[in-house]
Design an enzyme around this catalytic site. Structure first.
Site, mmCIF file in Angstrom:
data_model
loop_
_atom_site.group_PDB
_atom_site.id
_atom_site.type_symbol
_atom_site.label_atom_id
_atom_site.label_comp_id
_atom_site.label_asym_id
_atom_site.label_seq_id
_atom_site.Cartn_x
_atom_site.Cartn_y
_atom_site.Cartn_z
ATOM 1 N N SER A 70 11.392 0.891 7.525
ATOM 2 C CA SER A 70 10.879 -0.473 7.391
ATOM 3 C C SER A 70 11.900 -1.440 7.948
ATOM 4 O O SER A 70 13.114 -1.193 7.867
ATOM 5 C CB SER A 70 10.601 -0.810 5.919
ATOM 6 O OG SER A 70 10.122 -2.126 5.784
ATOM 7 N N ILE A 97 0.839 -1.203 0.000
ATOM 8 C CA ILE A 97 0.000 0.000 0.000
ATOM 9 C C ILE A 97 0.872 1.250 0.000
ATOM 10 O O ILE A 97 0.516 2.274 -0.614
ATOM 11 C CB ILE A 97 -0.975 0.000 1.204
ATOM 12 C CG1 ILE A 97 -2.093 1.028 1.000
ATOM 13 C CG2 ILE A 97 -0.246 0.261 2.506
ATOM 14 C CD1 ILE A 97 -3.063 0.680 -0.086
ATOM 15 N N LYS A 142 -5.706 3.125 7.477
ATOM 16 C CA LYS A 142 -6.848 2.443 8.086
ATOM 17 C C LYS A 142 -6.477 0.995 8.365
ATOM 18 O O LYS A 142 -5.676 0.410 7.622
ATOM 19 C CB LYS A 142 -8.080 2.542 7.183
ATOM 20 C CG LYS A 142 -7.964 1.827 5.826
ATOM 21 C CD LYS A 142 -8.354 0.356 5.931
ATOM 22 C CE LYS A 142 -8.059 -0.394 4.677
ATOM 23 N NZ LYS A 142 -8.208 -1.851 4.842
#
Length: 313
Positions: A37, A15, A92
Site C-alpha cells: 500500500s 475492504i 470487483k
C-alpha cells in the site's frame, strides 16, 4: 509452488481489512506473506511494501496477489504481477475498462498462471439456490433495486467519484453480478438515464431498462441518496410465482414463503471467493467473467446523461 499459496494483499483499504484479511486467515490454502500500500496500514507481523515493484525486488517469496486497489490503477499492478508469474485475484470490478481485462486475460494465459475476476455478491447465501430454482422456470419480469446511502458506505472515497470510478455502479455492479448469474437467459440494455452531480465525474443514480433474448423486461434502479432503510433487492416474477432476493442476496424467499439456504459451510462471500481462487490456482485455470462489467459499459455508452444538484459529502 508449495502446497500453501503464498499471497500478497495489495491495496490496504477498508475492504482489504474488513473482508480479505479474515478470509485469508480462515483458509489453510493461503499464507499472507506481504501487504502492499502507498500508505501505512498493513497487518501486524507481515512485511509491508510501498508498491508491487518493491515487493518483487524483496526476498519475500510470492505465489499470488489479491488486488484491492481502485479500478483506475489496477491494470498496471495486475500486469506487473503477471509479469512475475504470480496468480492474480482481482477485486470487483476487474478493471476500469473491458479492454484492460481482455489484455490481462491474455497475459495470464501466456504466463500460464491464474487470473480470477471475483464477484463477491454471487457468493451471498441465497444466490445459488435462486439460480437453481429459476433454471427450470419461465421468467416474466425482473426488477433490481439497489439503493443505499453513499455517505454511510463509501465515506471519503474520492476515487469512486472520478472518471473510471464507476460512481453508483460500484455497488450496482454487485446487483448485475447476481442477475447475470441467476437469470436463465442473457439480457441486454435498451435504454438508460444516468444522473451526474454537477461537481462529480461519476453518476449518483441510474435508471436502466434491459430485455432478455426472449423479450422479458429487466429493470435496474440504482441510487446513492437513499436515507433510512437501505435496499438491495432483486424480484423475479415467473409463471410459478415470485422469487425475491433481499439484503444483497443474503435472503431468498420463494413463492411458497420458504427461505432455503446453502448447505452449512458452503456460504460466505469472501471465504467463498478464496475457496474458488485456491481451486483455480491448484487446477491451473482462470475464471474471468466480464458480463457484469459489460452491462456497466453499455449503460455508460447507451445512457442519457442528466445533471442533478451538486453532491456534498
Amino acid at each position: 509452488m508449495t502446497d500453501t499459496i503464498r499471497l500478497a494483499l495489495v491495496g490496504m483499504g477498508k475492504i482489504a481489512h474488513d473482508q480479505h484479511v479474515p478470509a485469508i486467515a480462515g483458509n489453510p490454502a493461503f499464507e499472507l506473506v506481504a501487504t502492499v500500500s502507498r500508505s501505512p496500514g498493513g497487518v501486524e507481523g507481515v512485511p509491508h511494501f510501498h508498491d508491487i515493484n518493491e515487493l518483487a525486488k524483496s526476498d519475500v517469496t510470492v505465489d499470488a496477489v489479491a488486488l484491492c486497489t481502485p479500478p483506475q490503477v489496477r491494470h498496471a499492478i495486475a500486469a506487473a504481477a503477471l509479469a512475475n508469474n504470480w496468480h492474480v485475484f482481482l477485486e470487483k470490478p476487474p478493471g476500469a475498462t473491458l479492454a484492460e481485462v481482455a489484455v490481462l486475460e491474455d497475459l495470464a494465459a501466456k504466463a500460464g498462471v491464474t487470473l480470477f475476476a471475483s464477484w463477491h455478491s454471487r457468493y451471498a447465501l441465497g444466490v445459488e439456490p435462486a439460480r437453481q430454482w429459476l433454471s427450470s422456470r419461465k421468467v416474466t419480469s425482473a426488477a433490481i433495486t439497489w439503493r443505499e446511502d453513499v455517505r454511510q458506505w463509501h465515506p471519503g472515497q474520492a476515487w469512486i467519484w472520478e472518471a473510471g470510478g464507476f460512481g453508483v455502479f460500484d455497488p450496482g455492479i454487485n446487483a448485475l453480478s447476481i442477475a447475470t448469474h441467476i437469470m436463465p437467459q442473457p439480457f441486454f440494455i435498451e435504454r438508460a438515464t444516468l444522473d451526474f452531480p454537477a461537481n462529480r465525474d461519476a453518476p449518483i443514480a441510474a435508471d436502466v431498462a434491459f430485455r432478455t433474448t426472449d423479450g422479458t423486461p429487466v429493470t435496474l434502479d440504482l441510487d446513492w441518496r437513499q436515507e433510512g432503510h437501505q435496499s438491495w433487492d432483486i424480484v423475479v416474477e415467473t409463471t410459478d410465482g415470485t422469487l425475491k432476493l433481499a439484503e444483497g442476496g443474503a435472503v431468498l424467499t420463494l413463492p411458497d414463503g420458504s427461505t432455503p439456504h446453502l448447505e452449512e459451510g458452503l456460504h460466505g462471500e469472501y471465504p467463498g471467493l478464496y475457496a474458488r481462487f485456491a481451486e483455480l490456482v491448484q487446477g491451473g485455470r482462470s475464471d474471468v467473467d466480464i458480463a457484469p462489467l459489460r452491462h456497466v459499459a453499455d449503460a455508460f455508452m447507451r445512457g442519457k446523461r442528466r445533471q442533478v444538484e451538486d453532491f456534498v459529502e
